[in-house]
Design a protein around this motif. Structure first.
Motif, PDB file in Angstrom:
ATOM      1  N   PHE A 189       0.571   4.792   5.089  1.00  9.43           N
ATOM      2  CA  PHE A 189      -0.440   3.631   5.049  1.00  9.43           C
ATOM      3  C   PHE A 189      -1.599   3.967   3.939  1.00  9.43           C
ATOM      4  O   PHE A 189      -2.208   2.954   3.731  1.00  9.43           O
ATOM      5  CB  PHE A 189      -0.889   3.542   6.586  1.00  9.43           C
ATOM      6  N   ALA A 190      -1.848   5.286   3.662  1.00  9.30           N
ATOM      7  CA  ALA A 190      -3.096   5.339   2.825  1.00  9.30           C
ATOM      8  C   ALA A 190      -2.870   4.659   1.565  1.00  9.30           C
ATOM      9  O   ALA A 190      -1.707   4.849   0.935  1.00  9.30           O
ATOM     10  CB  ALA A 190      -3.435   6.784   2.717  1.00  9.30           C
ATOM     11  N   ARG A 191      -3.863   4.326   0.783  1.00  9.32           N
ATOM     12  CA  ARG A 191      -3.785   3.678  -0.621  1.00  9.32           C
ATOM     13  C   ARG A 191      -4.933   4.158  -1.503  1.00  9.32           C
ATOM     14  O   ARG A 191      -5.840   4.615  -0.910  1.00  9.32           O
ATOM     15  CB  ARG A 191      -3.790   2.132  -0.378  1.00  9.32           C
ATOM     16  N   GLU A 192      -4.418   4.402  -2.857  1.00  8.56           N
ATOM     17  CA  GLU A 192      -5.600   4.775  -3.568  1.00  8.56           C
ATOM     18  C   GLU A 192      -6.684   3.478  -4.028  1.00  8.56           C
ATOM     19  O   GLU A 192      -6.273   2.306  -3.884  1.00  8.56           O
ATOM     20  CB  GLU A 192      -5.245   5.220  -4.909  1.00  8.56           C
ATOM     21  N   ILE A 193      -7.887   3.682  -3.787  1.00  6.91           N
ATOM     22  CA  ILE A 193      -9.060   2.987  -3.811  1.00  6.91           C
ATOM     23  C   ILE A 193      -9.197   2.620  -5.385  1.00  6.91           C
ATOM     24  O   ILE A 193      -9.465   3.777  -6.013  1.00  6.91           O
ATOM     25  CB  ILE A 193     -10.170   3.178  -3.187  1.00  6.91           C
ATOM     26  N   ALA A 194      -9.285   1.366  -5.899  1.00  3.79           N
ATOM     27  CA  ALA A 194      -9.836   1.129  -7.002  1.00  3.79           C
ATOM     28  C   ALA A 194     -11.280   0.892  -7.229  1.00  3.79           C
ATOM     29  O   ALA A 194     -11.792  -0.114  -6.867  1.00  3.79           O
ATOM     30  CB  ALA A 194      -8.905  -0.136  -7.734  1.00  3.79           C
TER      31      ALA A 194
END
Length: 300
Positions: A240-245
């Motif tokens: 579920f984790a995503r890299e934050i821009a």
């Protein structure tokens, strides 16, 4: 077992990690928690800063269950370093406490602090709105990196031999020696967990759960904490984790920040007896880490 001093209660902590924010204080906490001779609570009490009005009973609750355990008591609250009242408050209650302070390139620290509040949704605009001057809704981003200014306050209340200082760069370059130096300062035999050190390095990614999910899980933080590192938990989180821009720190703003911190960095270098000029230059971090600096510093 910690040495008893006149006026020191049996629940009083013997040492405190005082900051700085975003300078690897959690790494130091987790390394010291591995040592069976020590006890440090997971939550930051913030007693001598934002929670002081809650009274002494609030602070005692963090430690009283450990009284009689034979373990040395300590705590970590990273905001103590920059808080204007913390040195006097700690000196009043714990005049013999051993203090541990760590410093990070203030430009990198300011941007890291900004990113933390950005991913929490506390700030929503780009770095220019918060890092161009102290006149902004989050002055801590800049103020917390004025290390020499803050250290002078602490030195008004504590002798230099009670304060051990090291750099974020030391953690990366010499983690074992860093833990050993902290341990000797507070008065225990060192214990270094290479697995803990590697786990922390591996978890220091820019991948996070979506903000709405993090807000829902926030009240369960202490319940979830023991699950961290478990393969099933990490694989589920990773799905579920995503890299934050993050909005980037522009070269122009970075130069402005270097100018803002230049004099304070010079003064901190004198206090520590270390050459910190690499913080103000365009230089690979590995080159900064390998400079011929004194390995671990007492504030001088």
């Amino acid at each position: 077992m910690s040495q008893a001093y006149p006026g020191q209660a049996d629940w009083h902590p013997s040492f405190i990690i005082i900051g700085a924010v975003k300078a690897a204080t959690t790494w130091a906490l987790e390394q010291l928690q591995v040592n069976p001779a020590l006890y440090m609570p997971d939550p930051e009490p913030h007693y001598f800063s934002s929670e002081f009005d809650r009274g002494e009973d609030y602070y005692r609750a963090y430690f009283e269950a450990q009284v009689g355990s034979g373990r040395m008591l300590g705590e970590k609250s990273a905001d103590y370093l920059a808080h204007p009242d913390a040195p006097q408050r700690i000196a009043n209650m714990l005049p013999h406490a051993r203090l541990v302070v760590q410093f990070r390139n203030p430009v990198e620290r300011a941007y890291s602090d900004y990113k933390m509040l950005y991913r929490r949704g506390t700030v929503k605009e780009g770095p220019e709105a918060y890092l161009a001057s102290l006149d902004n809704p989050q002055p801590r981003f800049l103020n917390d990196g004025l290390y020499a200014q803050h250290m002078r306050r602490w030195l008004d209340h504590f002798p230099t031999d009670q304060i051990h200082a090291f750099l974020y760069d030391d953690v990366k370059a010499q983690p074992k020696a860093t833990v050993e130096a902290i341990s000797h300062h507070i008065g225990v035999d060192p214990v270094f967990d290479i697995g803990q050190s590697r786990k922390k390095a591996n978890n220091a990614s820019e991948r996070f759960l979506p903000l709405p999910v993090r807000k829902v899980l926030a009240p369960l933080k202490s319940t979830i904490a023991p699950l961290r590192g478990h393969p099933l938990f990490e694989s589920t989180r990773g799905f579920f984790a995503r890299e934050i821009a993050y909005p980037p720190l522009s070269p122009q703003l970075r130069l402005r920040l270097r100018d803002f911190y230049a004099e304070d960095v010079e003064q901190l270098g004198k206090l520590l007896g270390r050459d910190l000029s690499a913080w103000l230059r365009d230089e690979p971090r590995d080159a900064q880490n390998s400079r011929g600096e004194r390995e671990h510093s007492k504030v001088a």
